[in-house]
Design an enzyme around this catalytic site. Structure first.
Site, PDB file in Angstrom:
ATOM      1  N   LYS A   1     -44.418 -16.881  24.742  1.00 51.40           N
ATOM      2  CA  LYS A   1     -43.846 -15.789  23.172  1.00 51.40           C
ATOM      3  C   LYS A   1     -42.175 -16.957  23.291  1.00 51.40           C
ATOM      4  O   LYS A   1     -41.916 -16.773  23.793  1.00 51.40           O
ATOM      5  CB  LYS A   1     -43.755 -14.578  23.948  1.00 51.40           C
ATOM      6  CG  LYS A   1     -42.873 -14.135  22.923  1.00 51.40           C
ATOM      7  CD  LYS A   1     -43.169 -13.550  21.982  1.00 51.40           C
ATOM      8  CE  LYS A   1     -42.395 -12.417  20.464  1.00 51.40           C
ATOM      9  NZ  LYS A   1     -43.164 -12.980  19.633  1.00 51.40           N
TER      10      LYS A   1
ATOM     11  N   ASN B   1     -48.751  -8.072  11.803  1.00 54.84           N
ATOM     12  CA  ASN B   1     -47.391  -8.397  12.681  1.00 54.84           C
ATOM     13  C   ASN B   1     -45.971  -8.395  12.094  1.00 54.84           C
ATOM     14  O   ASN B   1     -45.732  -9.142  11.588  1.00 54.84           O
ATOM     15  CB  ASN B   1     -47.200  -8.759  13.533  1.00 54.84           C
ATOM     16  CG  ASN B   1     -46.932  -9.823  13.574  1.00 54.84           C
ATOM     17  OD1 ASN B   1     -45.562  -9.708  14.134  1.00 54.84           O
ATOM     18  ND2 ASN B   1     -47.415 -11.281  13.448  1.00 54.84           N
TER      19      ASN B   1
ATOM     20  N   LEU C   1     -39.422 -10.025  17.592  1.00 49.73           N
ATOM     21  CA  LEU C   1     -39.220 -11.273  18.656  1.00 49.73           C
ATOM     22  C   LEU C   1     -38.606  -9.880  20.092  1.00 49.73           C
ATOM     23  O   LEU C   1     -38.002 -10.286  20.361  1.00 49.73           O
ATOM     24  CB  LEU C   1     -38.575 -11.372  18.701  1.00 49.73           C
ATOM     25  CG  LEU C   1     -37.716 -13.344  18.503  1.00 49.73           C
ATOM     26  CD1 LEU C   1     -38.968 -14.367  19.109  1.00 49.73           C
ATOM     27  CD2 LEU C   1     -37.375 -13.765  18.130  1.00 49.73           C
TER      28      LEU C   1
ATOM     29  N   CYS D   1     -39.887 -17.250  12.342  1.00 49.93           N
ATOM     30  CA  CYS D   1     -40.613 -15.998  12.247  1.00 49.93           C
ATOM     31  C   CYS D   1     -39.669 -15.159  10.930  1.00 49.93           C
ATOM     32  O   CYS D   1     -38.711 -14.998  11.099  1.00 49.93           O
ATOM     33  CB  CYS D   1     -39.458 -15.506  13.849  1.00 49.93           C
ATOM     34  SG  CYS D   1     -39.634 -13.997  13.925  1.00 49.93           S
TER      35      CYS D   1
END
Ligand code: RRO
Length: 311
Positions: free
Chosen positions: A47, A71, A75, A129
């Protein structure tokens, strides 16, 4: 006929060309162990981590339907040291550390730690991200991307690394991004692409968003992403002949893997399908890819990698 599906990412060798996409089945060591021990994963990526533990965004933050997922995990991760510790002595297949530092200060600390730990090879810096509130995706600001790569390369020195990019949509953006990426000769691979950021999936019956954070906006994964990922692989492969490309987006079967490789990927990551179907996904992909290669008479990946025919 014996088919060989071995491959390389940079100087790292993979027995099979598939592994998890960062974020899926790789937040805690139980799940990471499962990926690592699976005979049909060629590698494992963690991750994306920050310096310290983060719990992530409020739930519900993941939903999946027929064509794919949305999603906004935000984080959630156990912090750099947790993943760095898990990686010690993992030497039967490549293990990639993914990191997405929250700011320049964190990037500085994490990159220094990576430089000092010899066993962390080819870390994947996540420049894409889409789900941290008030933090734009680095890959969509070419100035930010350049500054970030400058800082990474100054700290890492000779150590090779990769970046996970957001999907791009206009050819000029592939030109801009490639100009920057090609300048850094320790950049050994790029991963194309992260989820399609800030999509919106709606529940018709309840008239509600599918997830709660950011008014329902989130990263789109799964089948929606296959053509976007293929295009990103293809367009970067044309422009960056010396950088390996890891495909990511829309892989559900062996044919999808085949198409990623045909477009120019040397290996692929699997996100939504792995999340939905679990670790047996990799055995299925292996069998389907081998069967397709046999039918077509291919004995190894290099016989068709990047060899898409333009009509
Ligand atoms: O954690 C997330 O919300 C997340 C990340 Br870091 C990412 O890179 N891509 C994504 O779809 N979700």
């Amino acid at each position: 006929m014996n088919c060989n599906v071995q491959t390389r990412i940079g100087e790292q060798f993979l027995e099979v060309p598939f592994y998890n996409a960062s974020g899926v089945l790789c937040v805690n060591t139980n799940d990471l162990d499962k990926l690592y021990e699976c005979n049909y994963t060629g590698a494992v990526v963690t991750k994306s981590c920050t310096l310290k533990y983060r719990s992530g965004n409020p739930e519900p933050r993941y939903w999946c339907g027929e064509y794919g997922s949305i999603n906004s995990s935000g984080l959630p991760n156990n912090g750099f040291d947790y993943y760095a510790k898990w990686m010690i002595d993992k030497n039967t297949k490549p293990v990639f550390l993914s990191t997405s530092p929250m700011n320049k200060n964190e990037l500085n600390i994490i990159a220094n730690k990576i430089r000092d730990l010899d066993y962390i090879k080819n870390p994947e810096f996540n420049l894409s991200c889409p789900n941290v509130i008030n933090k734009p995706q680095i890959g969509y600001s070419f100035d930010d991307m350049k500054n970030t790569l400058q800082m990474i390369t100054e700290i890492l020195g000779e150590k090779k690394f990769g970046v996970k990019l957001p999907p791009y949509f206009d050819p000029i953006h592939f030109d801009y991004a490639s100009d920057i990426l090609s300048y850094y000769n320790t950049l050994s691979y790029i991963t194309c692409s992260n989820s399609i950021g800030n999509g919106l999936l709606i529940n018709t019956e309840t008239e509600e968003t599918r997830i709660r954070p950011k008014n329902g906006l989130g990263g789109i994964g799964g089948k929606y992403c296959l053509p976007v990922a293929l295009s990103n692989i293809f367009q970067f492969n044309e422009r960056l002949p010396n950088i390996d490309i890891v495909g990511c987006g829309g892989i559900y079967n062996g044919e999808d893997v085949f198409q990623h490789i045909l477009a120019g990927a040397c290996a692929v990551q699997v996100g939504t399908c792995l999340y939905e179907n679990g670790i047996s996904t990799f055995n299925k992909l292996y069998n389907e890819l081998i069967e397709l290669m046999r039918k077509k008479g291919y004995k190894c990946l290099n016989e068709f990698k990047g060899k898409i025919k333009i009509i």
